[in-house]
Scaffold this motif. Structure first.
Motif, PDB file in Angstrom:
ATOM      1  N   ARG A 158     -14.026  -9.723  -0.977  1.00 18.55           N
ATOM      2  CA  ARG A 158     -14.775  -9.290   0.210  1.00 18.55           C
ATOM      3  C   ARG A 158     -16.208  -8.924  -0.163  1.00 18.55           C
ATOM      4  N   LEU A 170      -8.789  -8.443  -3.502  1.00 18.97           N
ATOM      5  CA  LEU A 170      -9.246  -8.702  -2.134  1.00 18.97           C
ATOM      6  C   LEU A 170     -10.575  -7.985  -1.896  1.00 18.97           C
ATOM      7  N   ASN A 230       0.806  -1.229   0.000  1.00 18.52           N
ATOM      8  CA  ASN A 230       0.000   0.000   0.000  1.00 18.52           C
ATOM      9  C   ASN A 230       0.833   1.270   0.000  1.00 18.52           C
ATOM     10  N   GLY A 272     -10.488  -3.689   5.548  1.00 17.77           N
ATOM     11  CA  GLY A 272      -9.068  -3.802   5.904  1.00 17.77           C
ATOM     12  C   GLY A 272      -8.828  -3.260   7.307  1.00 17.77           C
ATOM     13  N   HIS A 329      -7.750   1.041  -4.035  1.00 20.20           N
ATOM     14  CA  HIS A 329      -7.784   0.127  -2.882  1.00 20.20           C
ATOM     15  C   HIS A 329      -7.663   0.978  -1.620  1.00 20.20           C
ATOM     16  N   SER A 346      -2.569  -6.448   9.847  1.00 19.98           N
ATOM     17  CA  SER A 346      -3.399  -6.332   8.651  1.00 19.98           C
ATOM     18  C   SER A 346      -3.594  -7.706   8.011  1.00 19.98           C
ATOM     19  N   SER A 347      -4.596  -7.765   7.159  1.00 16.53           N
ATOM     20  CA  SER A 347      -4.971  -9.039   6.533  1.00 16.53           C
ATOM     21  C   SER A 347      -3.754  -9.622   5.831  1.00 16.53           C
ATOM     22  N   ILE A 402      -7.602  -5.187  10.840  1.00 18.01           N
ATOM     23  CA  ILE A 402      -6.489  -4.694  11.673  1.00 18.01           C
ATOM     24  C   ILE A 402      -6.974  -4.539  13.117  1.00 18.01           C
TER      25      ILE A 402
HETATM   26  C1  LMR Z   1      -6.441  -4.495   3.584  1.00 16.03           C
HETATM   27  O1  LMR Z   1      -7.286  -4.101   2.770  1.00 16.03           O
HETATM   28  O2  LMR Z   1      -6.637  -5.489   4.309  1.00 16.03           O
HETATM   29  C2  LMR Z   1      -5.148  -3.735   3.753  1.00 16.03           C
HETATM   30  O3  LMR Z   1      -4.913  -2.938   2.624  1.00 16.03           O
HETATM   31  C3  LMR Z   1      -5.188  -2.908   4.993  1.00 16.03           C
HETATM   32  C4  LMR Z   1      -3.871  -2.239   5.283  1.00 16.03           C
HETATM   33  O4  LMR Z   1      -3.884  -1.008   5.518  1.00 16.03           O
HETATM   34  O5  LMR Z   1      -2.826  -2.921   5.283  1.00 16.03           O
END
Ligand code: LMR
Ligand code: NAD
Length: 332
Positions: A168, A164, A137, A233, A193, A243-244, A237
């Protein structure tokens, strides 16, 4: 053809000793990404710090201990030009996480440096057909930076992970409608994203019938579904303290598998450089619906954009344009 007869595919993975790396590498080496008859060579990049290199070494030891028949070789390195040498596929997972007191702008700039250097390294040494997926990210803008830093590679080879978010959204819709997740088709996630993304099920079908007819609930769409997918996301967290990772690795595998082996006519979401369609300026790395076949993706064209969708698509575009403006000075 058995495994030993096919030429191994070189798969570069950055951030290989991180959480996502740990969920990803074993699945790639077991054939879940490129097929059970496709040998792979893993080319793994980590930071030069002793701790990161030691962790990478440990992951490589574990990969060795699995005795995967498809794992035809492994390289572990802190040099991007070694990791990307002749790479057919590059999964750019490693990124600078947000530290205490760090603004989004600072995060963008720190990552811009990483993805400028990695784009340049890909440009120099990767296969001219390399398929690049950026997971780290901010994924869309990092992918944009890498693409701009690799002028000798086709821009279409650079993609950002929206899969993702797509997955989801599929699960949320399946739960709401009481249908099997695998029966839903023609879902789209537009844009970035980030929480501004726009999951759009106006065209979705379940066993060929309109999903919108089953979920005829504009309030749920605007006030539950869209924010829930966008903030998933952050919710992970909050729940996990991290994080995922497994779901992100799974989405990366889905993204590359479909790109390489084809989506069999199904729509999937990929962040790709815009061709100007849907009112998205050319070059912006934006989530759109695509169909993949023969190693190429093709945008699903001509979808109607109603007023609600236009506003949602413009909102996520504005954020991407702001991110792009924030790193423009680094891109020459
Ligand atoms: C997610 O969507 O799970 C990740 O992008 C969240 C993150 O900030 O790492
Ligand atoms: P992590 O911190 O567990 O692992 C990241 C790894 O990358 C670390 O081992 C680190 O040493 C390495 N690294 C950092 N900079 C590097 C560089 N320049 N070159 C090589 N390696 C480098 O993080 P994670 O949980 O694996 O997540 C990785 C990234 O994926 C994060 O940016 C995260 O926000 C992002 N992510 C994206 C999505 C998505 O849907 N696009 C989903 C989940 C996570």
């Amino acid at each position: 053809m058995n495994a030993s007869q096919k030429t191994p595919v070189r798969v570069a993975v950055t951030g290989a000793a991180g959480q996502i790396g740990y969920s990803l590498l074993f699945r790639i080496a077991s054939g879940e990404m490129l097929g059970k008859d496709q040998p792979v060579i893993l080319q793994l990049l980590e930071l030069p710090m002793e701790k990161a290199q030691a962790a990478l070494k440990g992951v490589m030891m574990e990969l060795e201990d699995c005795a995967f028949p498809l794992l035809a070789g492994m390289v572990g390195t802190d040099d991007a030009e070694v990791a990307f040498k002749d790479a057919d596929i590059a999964l750019l997972v490693g990124a600078r996480p947000r530290g205490p007191g760090m603004e989004r702008k600072d995060l963008l700039l720190e990552n811009a440096k990483i993805f400028t250097a990695q784009g340049a390294a890909l440009n120099k040494v990767a296969s001219r057909d390399v398929k690049v997926l950026v997971v780290g990210n901010p994924a869309n803008t990092n992918a944009y930076i890498a693409m701009k830093s690799a002028p000798d590679l086709p821009a279409k080879n650079f993609t950002a992970m929206l899969r993702l978010d797509h997955n989801r959204a599929l699960s949320q819709l399946a739960n709401k409608a009481g249908v099997a997740v695998g029966d839903i088709e023609k879902l789209v996630v537009w844009g970035n994203h980030s929480p501004t993304m726009y999951p759009d099920y106006r065209f979705a079908t379940v066993n060929g019938q309109s999903l919108k007819d089953k979920i005829n609930d504009a309030d749920w769409n605007a006030n539950e579904f869209i924010p829930k997918v966008g903030k998933r996301g952050a919710a992970i967290i909050e729940a996990r303290g991290l994080s995922s990772a497994a779901s992100a690795a799974n989405a990366a595998i889905d993204h590359i598998r479909d790109w390489v082996l084809g989506s069999n006519g199904k729509w999937v979401t990929m962040g790709v450089p815009s061709d100007g369609s849907y009112g998205i300026p050319e070059g912006v790395m934006y989530g759109v619906p695509v169909i993949t076949a023969n190693g190429e993706y093709t945008r699903v064209e001509g979808l109607e954009v109603d007023a609600f969708s236009r506003a949602a698509m413009d909102k996520t575009l504005a954020e991407l344009e702001e991110e792009r403006a924030g790193v423009a000075h680094l891109l020459g």
